[in-house]
Design a protein around this motif. Structure first.
Motif, short mmCIF file in Angstrom:
data_model
loop_
_atom_site.label_atom_id
_atom_site.label_comp_id
_atom_site.label_asym_id
_atom_site.label_seq_id
_atom_site.Cartn_x
_atom_site.Cartn_y
_atom_site.Cartn_z
N THR A 140 52.39 59.52 34.30
CA THR A 140 53.34 60.46 33.69
C THR A 140 52.61 61.59 32.98
OG1 THR A 140 55.00 58.72 33.47
CG2 THR A 140 55.26 60.66 32.05
N ILE A 141 51.55 61.27 32.29
CA ILE A 141 50.76 62.32 31.61
C ILE A 141 50.18 63.29 32.64
CG2 ILE A 141 48.65 62.73 30.26
CD1 ILE A 141 49.37 60.08 28.73
N ILE A 142 49.71 62.76 33.74
CA ILE A 142 49.17 63.63 34.81
C ILE A 142 50.28 64.54 35.34
CG2 ILE A 142 48.26 63.63 37.18
CD1 ILE A 142 46.78 60.97 36.36
N ARG A 143 51.47 63.99 35.56
CA ARG A 143 52.59 64.81 36.03
C ARG A 143 52.96 65.87 35.01
NH1 ARG A 143 57.73 65.80 35.24
NH2 ARG A 143 58.06 64.08 33.80
N LEU A 144 53.02 65.47 33.74
CA LEU A 144 53.40 66.43 32.69
C LEU A 144 52.36 67.54 32.53
CD1 LEU A 144 54.89 63.95 30.08
CD2 LEU A 144 56.15 65.63 31.47
N ALA A 145 51.08 67.20 32.66
CA ALA A 145 50.03 68.24 32.59
C ALA A 145 50.19 69.21 33.75
CB ALA A 145 48.65 67.59 32.61
N GLN A 170 40.89 68.98 39.70
CA GLN A 170 39.98 67.90 40.09
C GLN A 170 40.01 66.75 39.07
OE1 GLN A 170 38.39 67.49 42.92
NE2 GLN A 170 39.19 69.41 43.69
N LYS A 171 40.08 67.09 37.79
CA LYS A 171 40.12 66.08 36.73
C LYS A 171 41.40 65.25 36.81
CE LYS A 171 37.80 64.97 33.09
NZ LYS A 171 36.59 64.16 33.17
N LEU A 172 42.53 65.90 37.08
CA LEU A 172 43.80 65.18 37.20
C LEU A 172 43.75 64.21 38.38
CD1 LEU A 172 46.34 68.01 36.38
CD2 LEU A 172 45.74 66.08 34.93
#
Length: 178
Positions: A140-145, A170-172
């Motif tokens: 979820t944090i990856i999606r929100l970022a 790349q980090k995500l």
């Protein structure tokens, strides 16, 4: 890819007006003129401003959904494929005409109920992302970022330099693999 349909040409014209001139300048007359058709021709496809904005949101949501589904289908991985597909499409394969995203702004201004197709899509994706084989909070944090970068650019608040954006991308993806 061939020439867009008349309906898509109208949606692109409407989106261009919103992006360049603002939502308050989006009228059926202006859209018809921008699309190079008569108002009657526009009314055949979109009988009201609300129908036009609904068409913008539905078209964007459908296009986005199709791209993510293709990416998910082509993924050879199971773990994190939804999350990575969402990140990949949002960063690299968004709608080819960025002005189309302006339909979301128009929907918010005209009638927030018109955002239903994109809301439904994101709700469905959130379920997929949370059940993607990686920690649901991390996913979820990856999606929100990813959403934050996209929305920041959509609202013309801040555009991250391309090199930094590539590093973030790349980090995500790396986080989605951990």
């Amino acid at each position: 890819m061939g020439r867009p349909t008349r309906k898509v040409e109208i949606l692109l014209a409407a989106s261009k007006i919103v992006k360049e001139q603002g939502i308050f300048n989006l009228t059926l007359e202006a859209t018809a003129a921008k699309a190079g058709i008569s108002k009657g021709g526009l009314l055949y496809h979109f009988p009201s401003k609300e129908a036009l904005v609904r068409g913008m949101v539905e078209h964007l949501a459908s296009n986005y959904e199709e791209k993510v589904a293709i990416h998910v289908g082509e993924s050879l991985e199971e773990k994190g494929k939804w999350t990575k597909s969402y990140v990949n499409v949002t960063f690299n394969s968004a709608y080819e005409n960025a002005d189309m995203h302006a339909g979301l702004l128009a929907a918010k201004a005209v009638n927030t109920e018109l955002l239903a197709p994109i809301r439904d899509l994101f709700s469905k994706w959130q379920i997929e992302i949370e059940n993607d084989g990686i920690d649901p909070i991390k996913a979820t944090i990856i999606r929100l970022a990813t959403d934050g970068i996209w929305l920041s650019e959509l609202f013309d608040i801040h555009h991250i330099e391309e090199e930094k954006k590539k590093i973030i991308y790349q980090k995500l993806l790396l986080w989605a693999n951990e």
